[in-house]
Design a protein around this motif. Structure first.
Motif, PDB file in Angstrom:
ATOM      1  N   PHE A 335       0.813  -1.213   0.000  1.00 54.36           N
ATOM      2  CA  PHE A 335       0.000   0.000   0.000  1.00 54.36           C
ATOM      3  C   PHE A 335       0.851   1.270   0.000  1.00 54.36           C
ATOM      4  O   PHE A 335       0.356   2.344  -0.326  1.00 54.36           O
ATOM      5  N   ALA A 338       1.293   1.777  -3.783  1.00 58.01           N
ATOM      6  CA  ALA A 338       0.086   1.692  -4.606  1.00 58.01           C
ATOM      7  C   ALA A 338      -0.546   3.062  -4.825  1.00 58.01           C
ATOM      8  O   ALA A 338      -0.563   3.908  -3.935  1.00 58.01           O
ATOM      9  N   GLY A 341      -5.577   1.537  -3.317  1.00 54.36           N
ATOM     10  CA  GLY A 341      -5.527   0.368  -2.459  1.00 54.36           C
ATOM     11  C   GLY A 341      -6.898   0.024  -1.912  1.00 54.36           C
ATOM     12  O   GLY A 341      -7.706   0.910  -1.610  1.00 54.36           O
TER      13      GLY A 341
END
Length: 361
Positions: A335, A338, A341
């Motif tokens: 995360f 990302a 997420g």
């Protein structure tokens, strides 16, 4: 001239601090630049990763004389050479080593060929893609030529200045090469997009020349031998060059559950990837592994399902344009890189995506 190393953070917001190991003076040196590209071909066509090396060679110098070396036997190599000769005006010549001894890309045979061609051509640079082919051949060829190679280059700042990732991709290292010619590089194909020329452009095809193998040494042959080549029989795009990649981790729990991911890939027209943990568990074959010890990918969309985000995996996909992560552990490192997420169970999310997404035409 002192060697220099500069480190840069690869966080989403890079650190402003730059670390320089030594002070130095840059001297302007005018030199002739010529590059030999070690080409990989299959089915009568040169692979995209080898064409990416042309982009890298042009980054070294626009006045670069670029030669593409192909090796093998049979009609496929001549078809590949003919295609390469007219692929891009930057290619100055195509060299063909036509012999059964080079039918398969074994390091011993190829390294001896590179040694022979370099002695005759005197190239200033030799480039290979940073894939299983390049990683296999180039280090041994560099040892024969008694030079130190620079591996996994993802940016070129000059004829002797290169940028490569270190610490599993968490930092970038700028390296100045101060050794003797040739400067040998492996480059990340994802960092050097294939050059595209307008269909209206016209140019003369590069000459195709046969490599004189009369002095080719066979002393090192036989130390390894080709056994077999296996690949998945699928219509999905190649993992290394796909625009969309869907990747699964150990959280998928079994090879049967990976079929959910394959169905999603079919709807998206995507390639399927996997973490090392999933490969080691036997869920999917090794050729699908993404990461530091697998394939380096940089698609437009990367979707990670049940991927924790180990540093070795991030090293292989963090250059993706958009990263989507689905994991039920909100503290997963994935995360941190990302763009989008979702904290959820992948076994709930994937069936919903399969239901909502239209079938790719």
């Amino acid at each position: 001239m002192s060697s220099v190393m500069i480190l840069k953070s690869l966080k989403k917001k890079p650190l402003q601090t730059t670390f320089i190991s030594q002070s130095y003076t840059i001297k302007s040196v005018s030199r002739y630049v010529s590059t030999l590209i070690l080409g990989e071909h299959e089915g009568g066509h040169v692979k995209q990763s080898s064409y990416s090396a042309i982009t890298a060679a042009r980054s070294i110098s626009e006045q670069n004389s670029i030669s593409l070396l192909l090796a093998g036997s049979g009609p496929s190599i001549h078809k590949a050479a003919s295609h390469a000769a007219s692929f891009h005006p930057s290619i100055s010549q195509v060299l063909v080593a036509d012999t059964d001894k080079l039918s398969h890309p074994l390091a011993e045979a190829w390294a001896e060929l590179v040694h022979l061609v370099q002695k005759k051509g005197g190239y200033s640079h030799i480039i290979a893609p940073s894939n299983s082919f390049g990683k296999n051949v180039l280090p041994r060829a560099a040892a024969l030529l008694d030079v130190s190679p620079i591996t996994d280059v993802n940016d070129i700042s000059g004829s002797q200045v290169y940028v490569r990732p270190i610490y599993a991709g968490n930092a970038l290292c700028t390296v100045r090469y101060t050794g003797a010619d040739p400067c040998m590089l492996t480059i990340r194909p994802t960092s050097f997009p294939v050059l595209h020329i307008s269909s209206d452009s016209k140019w003369d095809a590069a000459p195709v020349s046969q490599v004189d193998l009369s002095t080719y040494s066979e002393d090192t042959l036989g130390k390894s031998r080709y056994l077999k080549h296996t690949s998945q029989d699928t219509e999905r795009p190649d993992l290394g060059s796909a625009r969309v990649v869907v990747t699964g981790g150990r959280a998928l729990k079994s090879a049967e559950n990976f079929r959910l991911l394959e169905k999603l890939a079919e709807k998206l027209g995507a390639a399927v990837g996997a973490t090392r943990a999933a490969v080691d568990a036997g869920f999917v074959p090794n050729e699908l592994q993404v990461g530091q010890t697998g394939k380096i990918v940089a698609p437009e969309l990367y979707m990670a399902f049940g991927v924790s985000g180990a540093i070795q995996h991030l090293a292989g996909m963090r250059d993706s344009k958009v990263i989507v992560a689905v994991n039920k552990d909100a503290d997963s490192p994935i995360f941190q890189v990302a763009d989008y997420g979702l904290v959820a169970d992948l076994f709930d999310v994937i069936p919903q995506l399969l239901e909502k997404l239209p079938q790719k035409k």
